[in-house]
Design a protein around this motif. Structure first.
Motif, PDB file in Angstrom:
ATOM      1  N   TYR A 142       0.811  -1.216   0.000  1.00 58.40           N
ATOM      2  CA  TYR A 142       0.000   0.000   0.000  1.00 58.40           C
ATOM      3  C   TYR A 142       0.851   1.277   0.000  1.00 58.40           C
ATOM      4  N   LYS A 144       2.714   3.984  -2.225  1.00 58.02           N
ATOM      5  CA  LYS A 144       2.654   4.472  -3.597  1.00 58.02           C
ATOM      6  C   LYS A 144       4.055   4.542  -4.205  1.00 58.02           C
ATOM      7  N   HIS A 273      -1.304   4.564   0.498  1.00 57.53           N
ATOM      8  CA  HIS A 273      -2.704   4.358   0.162  1.00 57.53           C
ATOM      9  C   HIS A 273      -3.540   4.363   1.445  1.00 57.53           C
ATOM     10  N   LYS A 275      -5.441   2.269   3.016  1.00 56.74           N
ATOM     11  CA  LYS A 275      -5.353   1.170   3.977  1.00 56.74           C
ATOM     12  C   LYS A 275      -4.149   1.316   4.895  1.00 56.74           C
TER      13      LYS A 275
END
Length: 300
Positions: A142, A144, A273, A275
């Protein structure tokens, strides 16, 4: 009404200025010195068979880099770019704003050596456990893509040979990063200013008289969205102590506020992200709550 709006705007300008100056200065410094840091060797050491030592290195790195939560982000991005193991990166993210040696000395003066030792050990252990847990749950997926373009090894070699070239590259990378996170910094500063100037302070006095078993997690919840550097919070904590405010919820407030300030969360959205952002906030809340309960159990 207008007085409150004026205070919010002034606080927004002050926070924005402080955050931008700090972020730009640290980002440029990190970009400049990273060419001279043997990341290849560090990566081998951190990625060795001994997972514990690799994770411990993240906690130690956080201890020796006296950053607030927001200024941790530039070095965090560098570590991700250099493929430092994820659990080491996350452990650093938790410990860096919470284990400043100068702050620990100030805490020892305000609360005493025993409280400071307990706080330090608890923060170290919780940070390492959370870093290990997030890695085992594969939260690395998660993150980026924030990689710097080009061959980092060849680029570093060229930068080491020429200080002028290194200055140019560092300036370019700093400007690029600032453009990507500027909006997040300003939004976070504005919301932080509203919270600081518009939220009634009498609420803290009210909760100090309540059952601490539910006050501790409440203090952690209050702390998380605040922009609170430990250096700013310590005088407030001393005043609360004088007024009889319990140490347990104060520690939860300290860790929640310094470990996951609102501007930092907003800036992390540019590299994490949702999550992972959620896991980060939950982890800081958990650390703050359990640390508060630890002081409560020890009758502090």
């Amino acid at each position: 009404m207008w007085d409150v709006i004026t205070k919010i705007l002034l606080e927004f300008l002050s926070l924005s200025k402080n955050l931008l100056v700090l972020f730009i200065g640290i980002t440029f410094f990190i970009n400049f010195i990273q060419a001279y840091v043997p990341f290849e060797r560090l990566e081998k050491w951190m990625s060795g068979k001994n997972v514990f030592l690799g994770n411990l290195s993240g906690a130690v790195l956080g201890f020796i880099t006296p950053f607030c939560s927001c200024s941790t982000v530039p070095l965090l991005i560098t570590m991700i770019n250099r493929n430092v193991p994820f659990q080491t990166v996350m452990t650093f993210l938790f410990t860096s704003p919470l284990l400043d040696p100068w702050i620990l000395a100030l805490m020892a003066y305000v609360y005493g050596l025993k409280v400071t030792v307990i706080y330090t050990i608890a923060t170290f252990i919780f940070s390492m456990l959370i870093g290990w847990f997030l890695d085992k749950r594969n939260f690395r997926q998660y993150v980026k893509e924030v990689m710097v373009k080009g061959n980092l090894a060849e680029l570093d070699e060229a930068r080491r040979k020429s200080i002028v070239y290194n200055l140019k590259v560092s300036t370019k990378e700093t400007l690029g990063l600032i453009r990507s996170v500027l909006a997040y910094i300003l939004i976070g500063a504005f919301i932080g200013a509203i919270i600081k100037e518009a939220v009634p302070t009498d609420f803290l006095a009210f909760i100090s008289d309540q059952n601490q078993w539910w006050v501790v997690p409440l203090a952690a919840i209050i702390g998380v969205p605040l922009y609170v550097r430990l250096s700013t919070m310590m005088p407030i904590a001393q005043a609360l102590l004088i007024k009889g405010f319990p140490i347990a919820p104060t520690m939860a407030l300290l860790i929640g506020g310094a470990g996951a300030s609102l501007p930092e969360i907003i800036m992390l959205k540019s590299i994490f992200h949702k999550k992972l952002i959620g896991a980060f906030i939950t982890s800081v809340f958990t650390m703050a709550t359990f640390s508060g309960y630890l002081f409560l159990v020890l009758n502090y």
